[in-house]
Motif scaffolding. Sequence first.
Motif, PDB file in Angstrom:
ATOM      1  N   LEU A   1       3.449  54.544  59.062  1.00 43.33           N
ATOM      2  CA  LEU A   1       4.101  56.133  59.026  1.00 43.33           C
ATOM      3  C   LEU A   1       5.484  55.847  59.642  1.00 43.33           C
ATOM      4  O   LEU A   1       5.383  55.498  60.860  1.00 43.33           O
ATOM      5  N   GLY A   2       6.559  56.166  58.971  1.00 40.92           N
ATOM      6  CA  GLY A   2       7.584  56.246  59.955  1.00 40.92           C
ATOM      7  C   GLY A   2       8.420  54.862  59.695  1.00 40.92           C
ATOM      8  O   GLY A   2       8.094  53.854  58.911  1.00 40.92           O
ATOM      9  N   ARG A   3       9.519  54.579  60.282  1.00 39.66           N
ATOM     10  CA  ARG A   3      10.241  53.355  60.466  1.00 39.66           C
ATOM     11  C   ARG A   3       9.503  52.077  60.899  1.00 39.66           C
ATOM     12  O   ARG A   3       8.757  52.523  61.847  1.00 39.66           O
ATOM     13  N   THR A   4       9.703  51.057  60.905  1.00 39.94           N
ATOM     14  CA  THR A   4       9.484  49.818  61.428  1.00 39.94           C
ATOM     15  C   THR A   4      10.490  49.212  62.256  1.00 39.94           C
ATOM     16  O   THR A   4      11.318  48.760  61.736  1.00 39.94           O
ATOM     17  N   LEU A   5      10.309  49.333  63.558  1.00 41.26           N
ATOM     18  CA  LEU A   5      11.257  48.870  64.444  1.00 41.26           C
ATOM     19  C   LEU A   5      10.679  48.782  65.884  1.00 41.26           C
ATOM     20  O   LEU A   5      10.367  49.943  66.531  1.00 41.26           O
ATOM     21  N   LEU A   6      10.007  47.744  66.250  1.00 44.59           N
ATOM     22  CA  LEU A   6       9.247  47.542  67.506  1.00 44.59           C
ATOM     23  C   LEU A   6      10.121  47.777  68.787  1.00 44.59           C
ATOM     24  O   LEU A   6      11.262  47.470  68.687  1.00 44.59           O
ATOM     25  N   TYR A   7       9.443  48.137  69.582  1.00 44.59           N
ATOM     26  CA  TYR A   7      10.154  48.660  71.035  1.00 44.59           C
ATOM     27  C   TYR A   7       9.727  47.695  72.055  1.00 44.59           C
ATOM     28  O   TYR A   7       8.555  47.718  72.746  1.00 44.59           O
ATOM     29  N   GLY A   8      10.531  46.743  72.597  1.00 46.19           N
ATOM     30  CA  GLY A   8      10.398  45.844  73.623  1.00 46.19           C
ATOM     31  C   GLY A   8       9.019  45.151  73.753  1.00 46.19           C
ATOM     32  O   GLY A   8       8.432  44.763  72.943  1.00 46.19           O
ATOM     33  N   THR A   9       8.070  45.477  74.974  1.00 43.57           N
ATOM     34  CA  THR A   9       7.048  44.712  75.305  1.00 43.57           C
ATOM     35  C   THR A   9       5.964  45.163  74.430  1.00 43.57           C
ATOM     36  O   THR A   9       4.995  44.712  74.663  1.00 43.57           O
ATOM     37  N   VAL A  10       5.875  46.451  73.887  1.00 43.01           N
ATOM     38  CA  VAL A  10       4.832  47.013  73.304  1.00 43.01           C
ATOM     39  C   VAL A  10       4.533  46.431  71.827  1.00 43.01           C
ATOM     40  O   VAL A  10       3.469  46.651  71.062  1.00 43.01           O
TER      41      VAL A  10
ATOM     42  N   ALA B   1      14.798  63.925  63.332  1.00 35.60           N
ATOM     43  CA  ALA B   1      14.307  62.475  62.838  1.00 35.60           C
ATOM     44  C   ALA B   1      12.802  62.924  62.696  1.00 35.60           C
ATOM     45  O   ALA B   1      12.342  62.231  61.542  1.00 35.60           O
ATOM     46  N   VAL B   2      12.096  63.528  63.396  1.00 34.19           N
ATOM     47  CA  VAL B   2      10.584  63.439  63.441  1.00 34.19           C
ATOM     48  C   VAL B   2      10.421  64.662  62.361  1.00 34.19           C
ATOM     49  O   VAL B   2       9.423  64.543  61.553  1.00 34.19           O
ATOM     50  N   GLU B   3      11.106  65.861  62.229  1.00 32.00           N
ATOM     51  CA  GLU B   3      11.084  66.830  61.330  1.00 32.00           C
ATOM     52  C   GLU B   3      11.036  66.249  59.803  1.00 32.00           C
ATOM     53  O   GLU B   3      10.292  66.552  58.878  1.00 32.00           O
ATOM     54  N   ASP B   4      11.965  65.224  59.636  1.00 34.66           N
ATOM     55  CA  ASP B   4      12.250  64.741  58.481  1.00 34.66           C
ATOM     56  C   ASP B   4      11.482  63.521  58.103  1.00 34.66           C
ATOM     57  O   ASP B   4      11.560  62.811  57.008  1.00 34.66           O
ATOM     58  N   GLY B   5      10.529  63.026  59.071  1.00 30.46           N
ATOM     59  CA  GLY B   5       9.627  62.082  58.732  1.00 30.46           C
ATOM     60  C   GLY B   5      10.245  60.634  58.968  1.00 30.46           C
ATOM     61  O   GLY B   5       9.717  59.431  58.433  1.00 30.46           O
TER      62      GLY B   5
ATOM     63  N   PHE C   1       6.593  65.869  70.613  1.00 30.95           N
ATOM     64  CA  PHE C   1       6.256  66.400  69.322  1.00 30.95           C
ATOM     65  C   PHE C   1       5.888  65.389  68.494  1.00 30.95           C
ATOM     66  O   PHE C   1       6.264  64.073  68.323  1.00 30.95           O
ATOM     67  N   MET C   2       5.304  65.886  67.151  1.00 30.95           N
ATOM     68  CA  MET C   2       4.868  64.872  65.942  1.00 30.95           C
ATOM     69  C   MET C   2       5.251  65.551  64.671  1.00 30.95           C
ATOM     70  O   MET C   2       5.369  66.956  64.518  1.00 30.95           O
ATOM     71  N   ASN C   3       5.639  64.768  63.778  1.00 29.28           N
ATOM     72  CA  ASN C   3       5.533  65.284  62.412  1.00 29.28           C
ATOM     73  C   ASN C   3       4.425  66.163  61.933  1.00 29.28           C
ATOM     74  O   ASN C   3       3.322  65.575  61.993  1.00 29.28           O
ATOM     75  N   PRO C   4       4.455  67.395  61.460  1.00 25.16           N
ATOM     76  CA  PRO C   4       3.287  68.169  61.297  1.00 25.16           C
ATOM     77  C   PRO C   4       2.529  67.459  60.041  1.00 25.16           C
ATOM     78  O   PRO C   4       1.334  67.783  59.843  1.00 25.16           O
ATOM     79  N   ASP C   5       3.171  67.065  59.052  1.00 25.85           N
ATOM     80  CA  ASP C   5       2.607  66.190  57.800  1.00 25.85           C
ATOM     81  C   ASP C   5       1.984  65.122  58.133  1.00 25.85           C
ATOM     82  O   ASP C   5       0.796  64.801  57.815  1.00 25.85           O
ATOM     83  N   VAL C   6       2.502  64.185  59.129  1.00 27.30           N
ATOM     84  CA  VAL C   6       1.858  63.029  59.527  1.00 27.30           C
ATOM     85  C   VAL C   6       0.407  63.360  60.263  1.00 27.30           C
ATOM     86  O   VAL C   6      -0.581  62.772  59.963  1.00 27.30           O
ATOM     87  N   PHE C   7       0.725  64.227  60.989  1.00 26.81           N
ATOM     88  CA  PHE C   7      -0.547  64.826  61.725  1.00 26.81           C
ATOM     89  C   PHE C   7      -1.609  65.396  60.812  1.00 26.81           C
ATOM     90  O   PHE C   7      -3.056  65.024  60.832  1.00 26.81           O
ATOM     91  N   ALA C   8      -1.200  66.226  59.636  1.00 25.33           N
ATOM     92  CA  ALA C   8      -2.120  66.572  58.663  1.00 25.33           C
ATOM     93  C   ALA C   8      -2.703  65.518  57.877  1.00 25.33           C
ATOM     94  O   ALA C   8      -3.939  65.750  57.407  1.00 25.33           O
ATOM     95  N   GLN C   9      -2.134  64.481  57.422  1.00 22.14           N
ATOM     96  CA  GLN C   9      -2.834  63.375  57.082  1.00 22.14           C
ATOM     97  C   GLN C   9      -4.048  62.687  57.583  1.00 22.14           C
ATOM     98  O   GLN C   9      -4.785  62.032  56.856  1.00 22.14           O
ATOM     99  N   LEU C  10      -4.051  62.867  58.891  1.00 19.88           N
ATOM    100  CA  LEU C  10      -5.141  62.350  59.623  1.00 19.88           C
ATOM    101  C   LEU C  10      -6.476  63.053  59.237  1.00 19.88           C
ATOM    102  O   LEU C  10      -6.473  64.103  58.935  1.00 19.88           O
ATOM    103  N   SER C  11      -7.524  62.491  59.393  1.00 21.10           N
ATOM    104  CA  SER C  11      -8.807  63.106  59.335  1.00 21.10           C
ATOM    105  C   SER C  11      -8.994  64.021  60.559  1.00 21.10           C
ATOM    106  O   SER C  11      -8.326  64.142  61.462  1.00 21.10           O
ATOM    107  N   ALA C  12      -9.803  65.338  60.084  1.00 20.78           N
ATOM    108  CA  ALA C  12     -10.087  66.268  61.138  1.00 20.78           C
ATOM    109  C   ALA C  12     -10.528  65.721  62.604  1.00 20.78           C
ATOM    110  O   ALA C  12     -10.275  66.065  63.583  1.00 20.78           O
ATOM    111  N   GLU C  13     -11.306  64.494  62.272  1.00 21.87           N
ATOM    112  CA  GLU C  13     -11.870  63.898  63.534  1.00 21.87           C
ATOM    113  C   GLU C  13     -10.792  63.378  64.463  1.00 21.87           C
ATOM    114  O   GLU C  13     -10.960  63.415  65.617  1.00 21.87           O
TER     115      GLU C  13
END
Length: 340
Positions: free
Chosen positions: A4-13, A77-81, A238-250
Amino acid sequence: MKHLGRTLLYGTVGVFFSVSALAAETTLRVSTWLPPTNPQNETVWPTWAKWVEEATEGRVNVIIEDYNGHPRTLFTAVEDGVVDASFSVNAYLSGRFMLPGIAEIPGEVADAESGSVALWRVYKEYFEPANEYEGLHVLGMFVHGPGQLHTRFPVTSMSDLKSKKMRVGGGLVNALAERMEVSPVSAPAPKSYEMMQQGVVDGTFLPPLDQKFLRIHEVSSQLTLFPKGLYTTAFTIFMNPDVFAQLSAEDRNAIMEVSGEKLSRLAGAAWGTADEDGIAEAAKNKVNIVRVGENDPLAQELNKLSRGLDQKWMESVAERKVNAAAALQRFRAIVAEEQK
């Protein structure tokens, strides 16, 4: 595995991705915009990422990416995914997020953790129906520790600030700056170093932690600490609501169990604790630290200038159709209870 979203890793993570993401069903990409050593990046995001992975039993993985744009653009950026989740300063988008300004009223918050918990609870109890965050799924809210004066000149009275160019970040601190008769220069916090170094401003309003994390000790000679600071700044996670909705209810339930008040408390505690690191860094680098006592004339001047800003906030949110007076009373009660 969903990406989900762009691919750009941040530093040590990046190690998070190589070990955990391969087994995850979904990878959430979180954008951040402060230095790696800032408590948001050193403590808050890695802890939340661990919580999410544990709560979802590895089905959801979190990686952090660096964001180089103005932090106000992260809301869009988050609203637009473009990215899945992030955090930013509410006041960077002037006029949109007015209600969290309750936590920015001078003199209300002396402790970042209690202020963050109070802000989250009041948001859920009073502000959420106003729908200021339409287009975003709110994960948490927090404040930094009391903002203080970082200057290249000594401050012994409020008259010393008159006509001085001071970097401000927006929100109610701008109203206080106007009463101080400074010449405000609006800019995000990370610009403070450059602006002070180049002489664009004579000082900045920031929490003490930034003596260390934004290296303000290199460009300031004075750190003036007021008992409850000048202001606090309200942030939203905050988080993109569509991304959140795509997750399972669990998984949605699992993520919210480690977000909300738990995440807000974590962030407030991390940012608040880091203020002592900033003060220690200032002392180590020979910045003159002035601790203003509650009964000092300078503190009394500040109290006088701050008078009525709570009413100003209530007037500013009148069109939001919330019970601002009740919300403020509740906010104060939670802060008082949390600080016991």
